[in-house]
Design a protein around this motif. Structure first.
Motif, mmCIF file in Angstrom:
data_model
loop_
_atom_site.group_PDB
_atom_site.id
_atom_site.type_symbol
_atom_site.label_atom_id
_atom_site.label_comp_id
_atom_site.label_asym_id
_atom_site.label_seq_id
_atom_site.Cartn_x
_atom_site.Cartn_y
_atom_site.Cartn_z
ATOM 1 N N ASN A 58 0.830 -1.210 0.000
ATOM 2 C CA ASN A 58 0.000 0.000 0.000
ATOM 3 C C ASN A 58 0.866 1.263 0.000
ATOM 4 O O ASN A 58 0.642 2.194 0.761
ATOM 5 C CB ASN A 58 -0.986 -0.011 1.166
ATOM 6 C CG ASN A 58 -1.983 -1.140 1.033
ATOM 7 O OD1 ASN A 58 -2.388 -1.511 -0.070
ATOM 8 N ND2 ASN A 58 -2.366 -1.721 2.152
ATOM 9 N N GLN A 59 1.895 1.248 -0.846
ATOM 10 C CA GLN A 59 2.798 2.370 -1.094
ATOM 11 C C GLN A 59 3.674 2.747 0.101
ATOM 12 O O GLN A 59 4.155 3.861 0.200
ATOM 13 C CB GLN A 59 2.020 3.580 -1.621
ATOM 14 C CG GLN A 59 1.294 3.259 -2.910
ATOM 15 C CD GLN A 59 0.537 4.437 -3.481
ATOM 16 O OE1 GLN A 59 0.607 5.545 -2.976
ATOM 17 N NE2 GLN A 59 -0.183 4.191 -4.544
ATOM 18 N N VAL A 60 3.887 1.785 1.000
ATOM 19 C CA VAL A 60 4.791 1.976 2.136
ATOM 20 C C VAL A 60 5.859 0.895 2.061
ATOM 21 O O VAL A 60 5.541 -0.297 2.004
ATOM 22 C CB VAL A 60 4.028 1.876 3.481
ATOM 23 C CG1 VAL A 60 5.000 1.957 4.651
ATOM 24 C CG2 VAL A 60 2.947 2.939 3.580
ATOM 25 N N MET A 61 7.123 1.306 2.052
ATOM 26 C CA MET A 61 8.212 0.333 2.014
ATOM 27 C C MET A 61 8.044 -0.652 3.168
ATOM 28 O O MET A 61 7.786 -0.247 4.300
ATOM 29 C CB MET A 61 9.564 1.039 2.143
ATOM 30 C CG MET A 61 9.881 1.962 0.985
ATOM 31 S SD MET A 61 9.890 1.148 -0.615
ATOM 32 C CE MET A 61 11.271 0.052 -0.403
ATOM 33 N N SER A 62 8.192 -1.948 2.858
ATOM 34 C CA SER A 62 7.907 -2.986 3.848
ATOM 35 C C SER A 62 8.916 -4.115 3.748
ATOM 36 O O SER A 62 9.521 -4.328 2.703
ATOM 37 C CB SER A 62 6.501 -3.548 3.604
ATOM 38 O OG SER A 62 5.524 -2.521 3.657
ATOM 39 N N GLY A 71 -7.382 -7.143 -0.819
ATOM 40 C CA GLY A 71 -7.440 -5.932 -1.630
ATOM 41 C C GLY A 71 -6.222 -5.033 -1.562
ATOM 42 O O GLY A 71 -6.221 -3.950 -2.142
ATOM 43 N N CYS A 72 -5.171 -5.460 -0.875
ATOM 44 C CA CYS A 72 -3.988 -4.602 -0.746
ATOM 45 C C CYS A 72 -3.241 -4.498 -2.073
ATOM 46 O O CYS A 72 -3.473 -5.259 -3.004
ATOM 47 C CB CYS A 72 -3.064 -5.094 0.364
ATOM 48 S SG CYS A 72 -2.289 -6.689 0.056
ATOM 49 N N GLU A 73 -2.334 -3.536 -2.129
ATOM 50 C CA GLU A 73 -1.473 -3.347 -3.294
ATOM 51 C C GLU A 73 -0.038 -3.650 -2.890
ATOM 52 O O GLU A 73 0.469 -3.088 -1.922
ATOM 53 C CB GLU A 73 -1.563 -1.910 -3.791
ATOM 54 C CG GLU A 73 -0.644 -1.617 -4.966
ATOM 55 C CD GLU A 73 -0.610 -0.149 -5.302
ATOM 56 O OE1 GLU A 73 -1.516 0.305 -6.022
ATOM 57 O OE2 GLU A 73 0.310 0.543 -4.812
ATOM 58 N N VAL A 74 0.598 -4.540 -3.638
ATOM 59 C CA VAL A 74 1.982 -4.923 -3.386
ATOM 60 C C VAL A 74 2.809 -4.491 -4.587
ATOM 61 O O VAL A 74 2.397 -4.695 -5.728
ATOM 62 C CB VAL A 74 2.112 -6.450 -3.191
ATOM 63 C CG1 VAL A 74 3.566 -6.861 -3.029
ATOM 64 C CG2 VAL A 74 1.274 -6.906 -2.001
#
Length: 83
Positions: A58-62, A71-74
Motif C-alpha cells: 500500500n505504497q509503504v516500504m515494507s 485488496g492490498c497493493e503490493v
C-alpha cells in the motif's frame, strides 16, 4: 484473497507486465514472493531469493514479514540509486 501486484523497472521487464490481480493464500509478503517465484522462469529470475528486490505494501516500504490483507497493493522493484 485477492491482491494487486505491481512490478517496476527491471522486474516489470523480466515478467513482461506492469501489474496483475493475484489470488493468493499467502499471509505475508514473503509468502506472496514465494508463490510468484513458483509461477515459472520469468518470475523466478526477477524475484529470486538472494536477489535484491524491494517491496512496498500500500505504497509503504515494507519487509518480507509484513502481513497481507484483502485488496492490498503490493509492489516489487529493484533497488535504485540516485545522483
Amino acid at each position: 484473497m485477492k491482491v494487486t501486484v505491481k512490478y517496476f523497472a527491471s522486474v516489470r521487464e523480466a515478467i513482461g507486465q506492469g501489474s496483475e490481480q493475484v489470488d493468493t493464500t499467502a499471509t505475508s509478503l514473503s509468502g506472496l514472493r514465494d508463490e510468484l517465484i513458483a509461477r515459472g522462469p520469468a518470475y523466478a529470475q526477477a524475484l529470486a531469493r538472494g536477489k535484491s528486490v524491494r517491496m512496498a505494501l500500500n505504497q509503504v516500504m515494507s519487509d518480507e514479514s509484513t502481513a497481507l490483507s484483502e485488496g492490498c497493493e503490493v509492489a516489487f522493484f529493484p533497488p535504485v540509486t540516485g545522483g
